[in-house]
Enzyme design. Structure first.
Site, mmCIF file in Angstrom:
data_model
loop_
_atom_site.group_PDB
_atom_site.id
_atom_site.type_symbol
_atom_site.label_atom_id
_atom_site.label_comp_id
_atom_site.label_asym_id
_atom_site.label_seq_id
_atom_site.Cartn_x
_atom_site.Cartn_y
_atom_site.Cartn_z
ATOM 1 N N HIS A 121 -1.890 -5.193 -5.272
ATOM 2 C CA HIS A 121 -0.870 -6.132 -4.826
ATOM 3 C C HIS A 121 -1.389 -7.541 -5.079
ATOM 4 O O HIS A 121 -2.596 -7.780 -5.103
ATOM 5 C CB HIS A 121 -0.630 -5.905 -3.328
ATOM 6 C CG HIS A 121 0.522 -6.653 -2.740
ATOM 7 N ND1 HIS A 121 0.430 -7.994 -2.387
ATOM 8 C CD2 HIS A 121 1.773 -6.265 -2.393
ATOM 9 C CE1 HIS A 121 1.584 -8.372 -1.859
ATOM 10 N NE2 HIS A 121 2.418 -7.358 -1.858
ATOM 11 N N ASP A 199 -7.911 -2.248 0.877
ATOM 12 C CA ASP A 199 -6.567 -2.632 1.303
ATOM 13 C C ASP A 199 -5.852 -1.354 1.745
ATOM 14 O O ASP A 199 -5.481 -0.526 0.917
ATOM 15 C CB ASP A 199 -5.848 -3.308 0.132
ATOM 16 C CG ASP A 199 -4.369 -3.558 0.387
ATOM 17 O OD1 ASP A 199 -3.851 -3.154 1.442
ATOM 18 O OD2 ASP A 199 -3.718 -4.146 -0.501
ATOM 19 N N GLN A 202 -0.833 0.452 2.633
ATOM 20 C CA GLN A 202 0.055 1.570 2.324
ATOM 21 C C GLN A 202 -0.543 2.931 2.696
ATOM 22 O O GLN A 202 0.078 3.953 2.432
ATOM 23 C CB GLN A 202 0.417 1.552 0.833
ATOM 24 C CG GLN A 202 1.111 0.295 0.374
ATOM 25 C CD GLN A 202 2.500 0.127 0.969
ATOM 26 O OE1 GLN A 202 3.126 1.092 1.384
ATOM 27 N NE2 GLN A 202 2.984 -1.101 1.016
ATOM 28 N N LYS A 225 4.250 -2.261 8.546
ATOM 29 C CA LYS A 225 4.493 -1.109 7.679
ATOM 30 C C LYS A 225 4.236 0.213 8.415
ATOM 31 O O LYS A 225 4.443 1.286 7.845
ATOM 32 C CB LYS A 225 3.608 -1.204 6.432
ATOM 33 C CG LYS A 225 3.905 -2.430 5.559
ATOM 34 C CD LYS A 225 3.002 -2.485 4.344
ATOM 35 C CE LYS A 225 3.107 -3.804 3.605
ATOM 36 N NZ LYS A 225 4.411 -4.040 2.969
ATOM 37 N N CYS A 364 5.471 -7.375 -6.086
ATOM 38 C CA CYS A 364 4.220 -8.167 -5.974
ATOM 39 C C CYS A 364 3.069 -7.477 -6.693
ATOM 40 O O CYS A 364 1.911 -7.543 -6.257
ATOM 41 C CB CYS A 364 3.859 -8.419 -4.508
ATOM 42 S SG CYS A 364 5.018 -9.489 -3.644
#
Length: 406
Positions: A121, A199, A202, A225, A364
């Site tokens: 991202h 990261d 997700q 999220k 993104c």
């Protein structure tokens, strides 16, 4: 027992119609909807507590502090951090990565190297580019193949004594690809003493996270999220590293002593939590963790994988559908285009008229789109409250878009 209708009943927003059609919300990689239990906790804070934390001796301040620190401990257990003070509240993944990139400035010098991947991202690209500009370090990017899978032989070639940071996402937001971070971390540990940043924006909503087993130095994710309010997030960092590195922001809460002659800093986690936090949101983030654990992380993963497999199979039954990352190990996302349709947003607008919310564009992740030589994709992304009937409606909507746009 996993009862999809009972779960859906906990999300009041799903009861509405959009453009005269029942809402089908398939944009969960952008943000998830919030269960009533989370909204009730958030609302209770503002209607019954609403006081600042860590600063007052009065009852409401004490209660706010207790509730927010309880939420911190819930998140500690959720990701299996060793200590609750290794859990730092942030505004989200973007702020977490920027925080790390900033506090590492003094650890890098000219010609040091930072490794990221093609699947990142923008929030896991730009902060490292900015760090390179500040320090003279160089950015190296792990390439992908035609299936969107990282070419780890290139990663092996990149690793050297110059490697100071390795930062990759656990799951690609654009394609849903699950990256082999265990192997990436093991290779990094074997060959360098680089800081390892993951990261998890997700991944945290979709399957169990164990940062101690993973052995990363930092793990960041967003609350919005994973069924919590926007403006919430977590930075996990190992105690020894966070103690050693400098603060990010200066202000109230993060000091031990302050005078015009100099300032000393508070211990973790407060060293990295300057200013008034998002108290209500942080408490509600703990409630979102409660919701996930009550449903069961294995149940969520099994259900969402079933949705993904079904959606991919039904879409591929149509002529002229291209799914990106089709052959990769994925979760929660199907990202596709229609042959002969140049603009993904045209498909998205038709689906919206049918009450179906998807995301279109580059998500993104413009380098991914450049790699595939496309402007963007249609992305349907799933959460625990989605059902198979909604997948059928999506497929019928895509059929209609094909007819209208061909």
């Amino acid at each position: 027992m996993f009862d999809i209708q009972e779960i859906r009943s906990q999300f009041s927003i799903l009861d509405q119609e959009v453009n005269g059609k029942p809402l089908v919300y398939l944009d969960n990689a952008a943000t998830s909807q919030k269960p009533d239990s989370v909204l009730e906790v958030w609302n209770r804070y503002y209607t019954e507590i609403n006081a600042n934390v860590h600063r007052g001796i009065h009852t409401l301040s004490q209660l706010a502090t207790e509730e927010m620190e309880l939420s911190r401990r819930k998140i500690q257990k959720f990701i299996n951090a060793e200590h609750d003070f290794e859990v730092i509240f942030t505004k989200g993944t973007t702020e977490g990565i920027n925080l790390i990139a900033y506090i590492l400035t003094q650890k890098l010098k000219k010609d040091d190297e930072i490794i990221i991947s093609y699947l990142e991202h923008h929030s896991n690209i730009v902060p490292w580019q900015m760090l390179c500009e500040r320090t003279g370090a160089k950015l190296k990017v792990i390439p992908i193949d035609e299936n969107g899978i990282l070419q780890l032989d290139k990663f092996d070639e990149f690793l050297s004594e110059k490697t100071k940071v390795v930062s990759v996402n656990h799951v690609s937001n654009a394609l849903g690809i699950i990256n082999p971070i265990e192997g990436i971390i093991a290779k990094t540990r074997k060959n360098t003493d680089a800081y390892i940043v993951i990261d998890g924006a997700q991944s945290a909503p979709h399957f169990t996270i164990d940062v101690q087993k993973m052995d990363c130095d930092f793990y960041v994710f967003s609350g919005h999220k994973m069924y919590a309010p926007m403006g919430t997030g977590i930075l996990y960092g190992k105690q020894q590293i966070l103690d050693e590195l400098p603060p990010f922001h200066g202000g109230g809460e993060m000091i031990a002593t302050c005078s015009f002659d100099g300032t000393t800093y508070a211990p973790l986690p407060f060293k990295y939590e300057a200013g008034t936090p998002n108290v209500g949101g942080n408490i509600a983030l703990g409630a979102a963790v409660d919701f996930i654990l009550k449903v069961g992380q294995e149940n969520i993963q099994k259900h969402e994988n079933g949705l993904l497999e079904y959606a991919q199979r039904k879409l591929l039954e149509l002529d002229g559908i291209k799914i990106y990352g089709e052959k990769a190990n994925r979760t929660g996302v199907v990202s596709f285009n229609l042959e002969g349709v140049g603009i993904a947003s045209d498909v998205g607008m038709i689906l919206d008229k049918l009450g179906i919310a998807v995301r279109t564009g580059h998500h993104c992740t413009q380098p991914i789109m450049d790699f595939f030589k496309i402007a963007g994709t249609v992305r349907a992304s799933f959460a625990v409250y989605n059902d198979f009937n909604e997948i059928d409606l999506l497929v019928e909507g895509v059929k209609k878009a094909q007819r209208m746009l061909s």
